[in-house]
Structure formats: C-alpha cells, structure tokens
Design a protein around this motif. Structure first.
Motif, PDB file in Angstrom:
ATOM      1  N   PHE A 161       0.835  -1.192   0.000  1.00 38.65           N
ATOM      2  CA  PHE A 161       0.000   0.000   0.000  1.00 38.65           C
ATOM      3  C   PHE A 161       0.877   1.251   0.000  1.00 38.65           C
ATOM      4  CE2 PHE A 161      -3.715  -2.204   2.482  1.00 38.65           C
ATOM      5  CZ  PHE A 161      -4.023  -2.946   1.359  1.00 38.65           C
ATOM      6  N   GLY A 162       2.080   1.173  -0.500  1.00 38.87           N
ATOM      7  CA  GLY A 162       2.999   2.298  -0.430  1.00 38.87           C
ATOM      8  C   GLY A 162       3.528   2.753  -1.772  1.00 38.87           C
ATOM      9  N   HIS A 163       4.259   3.883  -1.740  1.00 41.13           N
ATOM     10  CA  HIS A 163       5.126   4.360  -2.816  1.00 41.13           C
ATOM     11  C   HIS A 163       4.400   4.691  -4.108  1.00 41.13           C
ATOM     12  CE1 HIS A 163       8.231   1.727  -0.496  1.00 41.13           C
ATOM     13  NE2 HIS A 163       7.842   2.790   0.188  1.00 41.13           N
ATOM     14  N   ASN A 164       3.103   4.976  -4.012  1.00 44.58           N
ATOM     15  CA  ASN A 164       2.270   5.323  -5.166  1.00 44.58           C
ATOM     16  C   ASN A 164       2.148   4.202  -6.171  1.00 44.58           C
ATOM     17  OD1 ASN A 164       2.947   8.917  -5.253  1.00 44.58           O
ATOM     18  ND2 ASN A 164       1.454   7.748  -4.087  1.00 44.58           N
ATOM     19  N   TYR A 165       2.350   2.941  -5.695  1.00 46.29           N
ATOM     20  CA  TYR A 165       1.849   1.809  -6.459  1.00 46.29           C
ATOM     21  C   TYR A 165       0.316   1.940  -6.474  1.00 46.29           C
ATOM     22  CZ  TYR A 165       6.368  -0.635  -6.716  1.00 46.29           C
ATOM     23  OH  TYR A 165       7.657  -0.995  -7.012  1.00 46.29           O
ATOM     24  N   LEU A 166      -0.388   1.008  -7.077  1.00 50.84           N
ATOM     25  CA  LEU A 166      -1.798   1.242  -7.384  1.00 50.84           C
ATOM     26  C   LEU A 166      -2.621   1.636  -6.166  1.00 50.84           C
ATOM     27  CD1 LEU A 166      -3.940   1.294  -9.592  1.00 50.84           C
ATOM     28  CD2 LEU A 166      -4.447  -1.088  -9.045  1.00 50.84           C
ATOM     29  N   THR A 167      -2.585   0.828  -5.112  1.00 50.76           N
ATOM     30  CA  THR A 167      -3.413   1.135  -3.945  1.00 50.76           C
ATOM     31  C   THR A 167      -2.996   2.459  -3.321  1.00 50.76           C
ATOM     32  OG1 THR A 167      -3.645  -1.233  -3.556  1.00 50.76           O
ATOM     33  CG2 THR A 167      -4.292   0.233  -1.770  1.00 50.76           C
ATOM     34  N   SER A 168      -1.715   2.703  -3.241  1.00 49.90           N
ATOM     35  CA  SER A 168      -1.201   3.960  -2.703  1.00 49.90           C
ATOM     36  C   SER A 168      -1.634   5.146  -3.558  1.00 49.90           C
ATOM     37  CB  SER A 168       0.320   3.886  -2.616  1.00 49.90           C
ATOM     38  OG  SER A 168       0.894   5.116  -2.231  1.00 49.90           O
ATOM     39  N   SER A 169      -1.675   4.958  -4.869  1.00 54.84           N
ATOM     40  CA  SER A 169      -2.103   6.054  -5.747  1.00 54.84           C
ATOM     41  C   SER A 169      -3.576   6.384  -5.526  1.00 54.84           C
ATOM     42  CB  SER A 169      -1.838   5.709  -7.214  1.00 54.84           C
ATOM     43  OG  SER A 169      -2.676   4.672  -7.682  1.00 54.84           O
ATOM     44  N   VAL A 206      -0.818 -11.515   7.825  1.00 55.86           N
ATOM     45  CA  VAL A 206      -1.104 -10.534   6.779  1.00 55.86           C
ATOM     46  C   VAL A 206      -0.615  -9.168   7.249  1.00 55.86           C
ATOM     47  CG1 VAL A 206      -2.858  -9.439   5.343  1.00 55.86           C
ATOM     48  CG2 VAL A 206      -3.118 -11.846   6.007  1.00 55.86           C
ATOM     49  N   ILE A 207       0.342  -8.618   6.514  1.00 53.05           N
ATOM     50  CA  ILE A 207       0.942  -7.321   6.803  1.00 53.05           C
ATOM     51  C   ILE A 207       0.584  -6.380   5.659  1.00 53.05           C
ATOM     52  CG2 ILE A 207       3.149  -6.112   7.164  1.00 53.05           C
ATOM     53  CD1 ILE A 207       4.341  -8.931   7.786  1.00 53.05           C
ATOM     54  N   ALA A 208       0.481  -5.106   5.932  1.00 56.36           N
ATOM     55  CA  ALA A 208       0.371  -4.102   4.874  1.00 56.36           C
ATOM     56  C   ALA A 208       1.498  -3.100   5.018  1.00 56.36           C
ATOM     57  CB  ALA A 208      -0.974  -3.390   4.913  1.00 56.36           C
ATOM     58  N   LYS A 209       2.107  -2.756   3.900  1.00 56.02           N
ATOM     59  CA  LYS A 209       3.138  -1.718   3.872  1.00 56.02           C
ATOM     60  C   LYS A 209       2.454  -0.417   3.473  1.00 56.02           C
ATOM     61  CE  LYS A 209       7.924  -1.150   2.443  1.00 56.02           C
ATOM     62  NZ  LYS A 209       9.041  -1.854   1.766  1.00 56.02           N
ATOM     63  N   LEU A 210       2.345   0.516   4.411  1.00 61.78           N
ATOM     64  CA  LEU A 210       1.523   1.702   4.231  1.00 61.78           C
ATOM     65  C   LEU A 210       2.367   2.968   4.219  1.00 61.78           C
ATOM     66  CD1 LEU A 210      -1.395   2.956   4.186  1.00 61.78           C
ATOM     67  CD2 LEU A 210      -1.185   3.129   6.680  1.00 61.78           C
ATOM     68  N   ASP A 234      -2.456  -8.156  10.561  1.00 62.99           N
ATOM     69  CA  ASP A 234      -1.712  -8.510  11.771  1.00 62.99           C
ATOM     70  C   ASP A 234      -0.675  -7.462  12.132  1.00 62.99           C
ATOM     71  OD1 ASP A 234      -2.881 -11.138  12.339  1.00 62.99           O
ATOM     72  OD2 ASP A 234      -1.982 -11.721  10.437  1.00 62.99           O
ATOM     73  N   ALA A 235      -0.286  -6.637  11.164  1.00 62.67           N
ATOM     74  CA  ALA A 235       0.707  -5.590  11.433  1.00 62.67           C
ATOM     75  C   ALA A 235       0.728  -4.619  10.265  1.00 62.67           C
ATOM     76  CB  ALA A 235       2.097  -6.186  11.636  1.00 62.67           C
ATOM     77  N   GLU A 255       3.575  -2.150   8.298  1.00 55.62           N
ATOM     78  CA  GLU A 255       4.952  -1.687   8.121  1.00 55.62           C
ATOM     79  C   GLU A 255       4.874  -0.282   7.552  1.00 55.62           C
ATOM     80  OE1 GLU A 255       8.120  -4.322   6.651  1.00 55.62           O
ATOM     81  OE2 GLU A 255       8.423  -2.823   5.078  1.00 55.62           O
ATOM     82  N   LEU A 256       5.463   0.681   8.244  1.00 58.40           N
ATOM     83  CA  LEU A 256       5.293   2.089   7.917  1.00 58.40           C
ATOM     84  C   LEU A 256       6.420   2.580   7.027  1.00 58.40           C
ATOM     85  CD1 LEU A 256       4.220   3.182  11.490  1.00 58.40           C
ATOM     86  CD2 LEU A 256       2.728   2.816   9.509  1.00 58.40           C
ATOM     87  N   THR A 257       6.040   3.208   5.911  1.00 55.89           N
ATOM     88  CA  THR A 257       7.019   3.663   4.937  1.00 55.89           C
ATOM     89  C   THR A 257       6.645   5.059   4.463  1.00 55.89           C
ATOM     90  OG1 THR A 257       8.171   3.033   2.886  1.00 55.89           O
ATOM     91  CG2 THR A 257       5.802   2.598   2.976  1.00 55.89           C
ATOM     92  N   ALA A 258       7.365   5.586   3.480  1.00 55.54           N
ATOM     93  CA  ALA A 258       7.106   6.934   2.973  1.00 55.54           C
ATOM     94  C   ALA A 258       7.733   7.069   1.597  1.00 55.54           C
ATOM     95  CB  ALA A 258       7.682   7.989   3.926  1.00 55.54           C
TER      96      ALA A 258
END
Length: 391
Positions: free
Chosen positions: A164-172, A213-217, A246-247, A249-252
């Motif tokens: 869910f990060g870096h302006n990939y589809l979901t992030s966009s 199940v983790i999401a990178k947000l 379950d967790a 992972e925080l990114t930017a």
C-alpha cells in the motif's frame, strides 16, 4: 541478550526474532519465475539470522509488474516459490511474499499491457497514457490480490505483505493528488481508502488465520498535494478497525515523484543515468536532481513520523528506515514498535544480524550511498560488498 532476539508472535506465526528483511526488489527473475540466484539470495539472508525475509516483488497480475521480468503470481510460479520457501525454512527463518499491483509505477511498454492509475495520467515509463480502471476492473484487482495470497499459501509462505505504499496502485488511490475520481473510490478520504480496505479484507478471507497478513503503508507521499501523515493516520485507523491485518509496516515516499524520501542518504543520479536506456537517460540527466532529492541520513529516520502512528494505534507496527545496529533496534522496541525491518544494511552484509548477536557493538558497513538502487536492473546488490561468510 535483548528482546530483539527473542521469539515473537506475528499474527498466527512465531518468528525467531523481531528483525524482518525488508522488501528490496531483487532483480533476479528474468523470466518472471524463481531462479537459483533468487533462492540463494534469500537463503543467505535467512542464514544470516533474520526472523523473516520478504520476497519482492510478487505482482498480482501481469500488468501489475514494474516490468515484465518480475514474478507475477500464477500456478506456474508456485513450484519455484515453494523451493525458495523450503530453502528459507531450512535456515530457520520465515518467508513473506510482497503482493501488490504497481499501477502508475508499471512500465506498460515492457509489460505490453496498460498501466493502471486512479485518474487520467501519462506514464513517463511507458511513454503512453495510463488506463483508468472501471468499477468492475477494480473488483478484478481486488480478486487478483486474494488469488495471489492463496498462491502464496500454496507456495509455503508464512506471511504476505500487501503493498500500500510508494504510489503503487493502492497507494495512488490514497493520494488526493493522483486520485481525482468521482465515484465511490475517489473524493473523500473514506472513498480513497476503500480500495486498501477491500484488498486487506479479501486477502484475509483468502488465507484465514493460516498466514500473517501485513500491509506496507505510506505515512506520507512527500509530494505537494499527496497523502499526508494526518490522512494516513485515518487510513491506518480504518485498517485497524477492519481487523484484517496482523501488522503495519510504515514507509514513505513516491516511486513516481520522490523515491529518496524512503531511502535517505546520497542520491545516486550519475549511477542511474548510466543504466537507463538512451531516451530515459537524457531526460534523467535533465530532471534527475528534481526526481532524486537528497535527505540527510540518520538512524531511524522515519521514527518521528512513525511515532504518531504508534500513539494512535494498538495493532503491531514494524519500523523501517535506518535500522542498522542494536542500539537503534532497542530504541524501536522501547518506543513501542513490535518489529524492525532492515534493507540496505543486509544487502551489504547478509550476516549482519549474526554478527550483532555475537557482538552488541557491531556497526553496519553500509555507507548509505544508495548505489544499490540502480542495480535493480541487473540483480539488486551492494556494489561495495565483499564476500563474507553467513555464519
């Protein structure tokens, strides 16, 4: 020696410690299938002592790759992925598959398929307009994530990390700059977060309580008009309330517009210009300083942003960014983070964690030059790495 090396629960699984090898696209799948080189890459990291290694990037659809050489999740990929997870498990580590759709970051020319974006955009990678998915096509993307998660389970993975990060589809879709839709997937923060929430729930339904199940947000995109920390906090709270993860992972940062916000340190503009094809090379030389900004490196450089999420959320959080030594790991745990994720430091020294466990004063040899970034086209690696034993 410290809690960082104690076994820890991550949803339904137990990791031998609290250190995760972060997703760093390996560039070792020329035919979009697992190779011996990719297996060796993750086996070495697992032997080096991490609790879990993340295989990146496993696209949920052929058009969701950043280029045609990346793995996309299909039955033909399962035998190789199973061999990879078996190798990781034999070294005592768990394995996670990073799943996602590249969306605006996909190279349509390489994939020979349209790149998707929430709204009308021109792709600088594919040099053509991107496709704006209809509601039924969005449903197909959600179903593709669920199917990819089922294939990950068949492949022996212990966890999946949804991108869910870096302006990939979901992030966009989360970005108010990139998402100008007028339907139920655009407009308000709730609508822009709908895709992320529906994907997370679909993946959880697909794997039940058998996989973590983790999401990178993205905490923020780092671009004017993009996703900000306050809005991301709302998204994170919704994801937590849905109970599918379950967790986090925080990114930017934005792979489209500001990738260096994720990395910090030197901006390898000259090295990127050398490996890009001729037309892109010229544009990069003209605009590279705007695209690859420089952010001074410091340990735990995303911590200040991440602390805001820690204060607001109760779910497990994974701290990423500038984790290279035991002091920083212990600081992360003291601040309430449940796990830490390491990337570049393990490219330089896959056995770094073993060395830290043996000698708490150990410091990473990574100099944060980021010259590993352009190597994604030829096999992601540290260009200064010396051969070192993994045990």
């Amino acid at each position: 020696m410290t809690e960082i090396f104690a076994p820890a629960r991550l949803g339904p699984i137990t990791l031998r410690n609290r250190v995760i090898k972060a997703a760093t696209f390996e560039g070792r799948t020329p035919d979009a299938l697992v190779t011996d080189d990719l297996i060796a890459f993750h086996r070495e990291v697992a032997a080096g002592g991490v609790g879990m290694t993340t295989v990146a990037y496993c696209a949920v659809a052929p058009g969701g790759r950043t280029d045609r050489h990346q793995i996309w999740m299909r039955p033909e990929a399962v035998p190789g992925l199973r061999e990879l997870t078996d190798a990781v498990h034999a070294e005592g580590a768990a394995a996670s598959a990073q799943l996602g759709h590249a969306g605006p970051v996909a190279n349509a020319a390489s994939n020979r398929l349209p790149a998707l974006a929430p709204s009308r955009m021109f792709s600088p990678l594919g040099m053509r307009p991107m496709r704006v998915p209809r509601i039924d096509e969005i449903a197909e993307v959600i179903a593709a994530h669920a199917n990819a998660a089922r294939l990950a389970e068949q492949s022996g993975f212990d966890a999946v990390e949804i991108h869910f990060g870096h302006n990939y589809l979901t992030s966009s879709f989360l970005s108010p700059l990139l998402n100008r839709r007028k339907d139920r997937y655009g407009g308000s923060p709730e609508n822009r977060a709908r895709l992320a929430r529906e994907i997370a729930l679909a993946v959880r339904e697909a794997v039940g309580d058998r996989l973590a199940v983790i999401a990178k947000l993205n905490m923020e995109d780092g671009i004017r008009g993009g996703l900000t920390v306050p809005e991301s906090l709302r998204v994170a709270a919704w994801l937590e309330s849905d109970g599918a993860l379950d967790a986090l992972e925080l990114t930017a940062g934005s792979s489209l517009l500001n990738p260096m916000l994720l990395f910090h340190g030197a901006a390898p503009r000259r090295e990127f210009a050398k490996v890009l094809p001729t037309p892109a090379r010229l544009g990069f030389r003209l605009m590279g300083r705007l695209f690859l900004k420089e952010y001074p490196y410091q340990e735990a450089y995303l911590l200040e942003r991440a602390q805001q999420f820690r204060r607001e959320l109760t779910m497990p959080l994974i701290l990423l960014g500038g984790i290279t030594n035991l002091d920083t790991m212990n600081r992360a745990l003291a601040e309430g983070f449940d796990f830490v994720a390491m990337g570049r430091a393990l490219l330089r020294e896959p056995n770094l964690l073993r060395r830290i466990e043996s000698d708490s004063a150990t410091r990473s040899a990574c100099v944060h030059c980021n010259e590993c970034m352009p190597t994604i086209y030829t096999g992601t690696r540290c260009v200064y790495r010396l051969a070192t034993p993994t045990t």
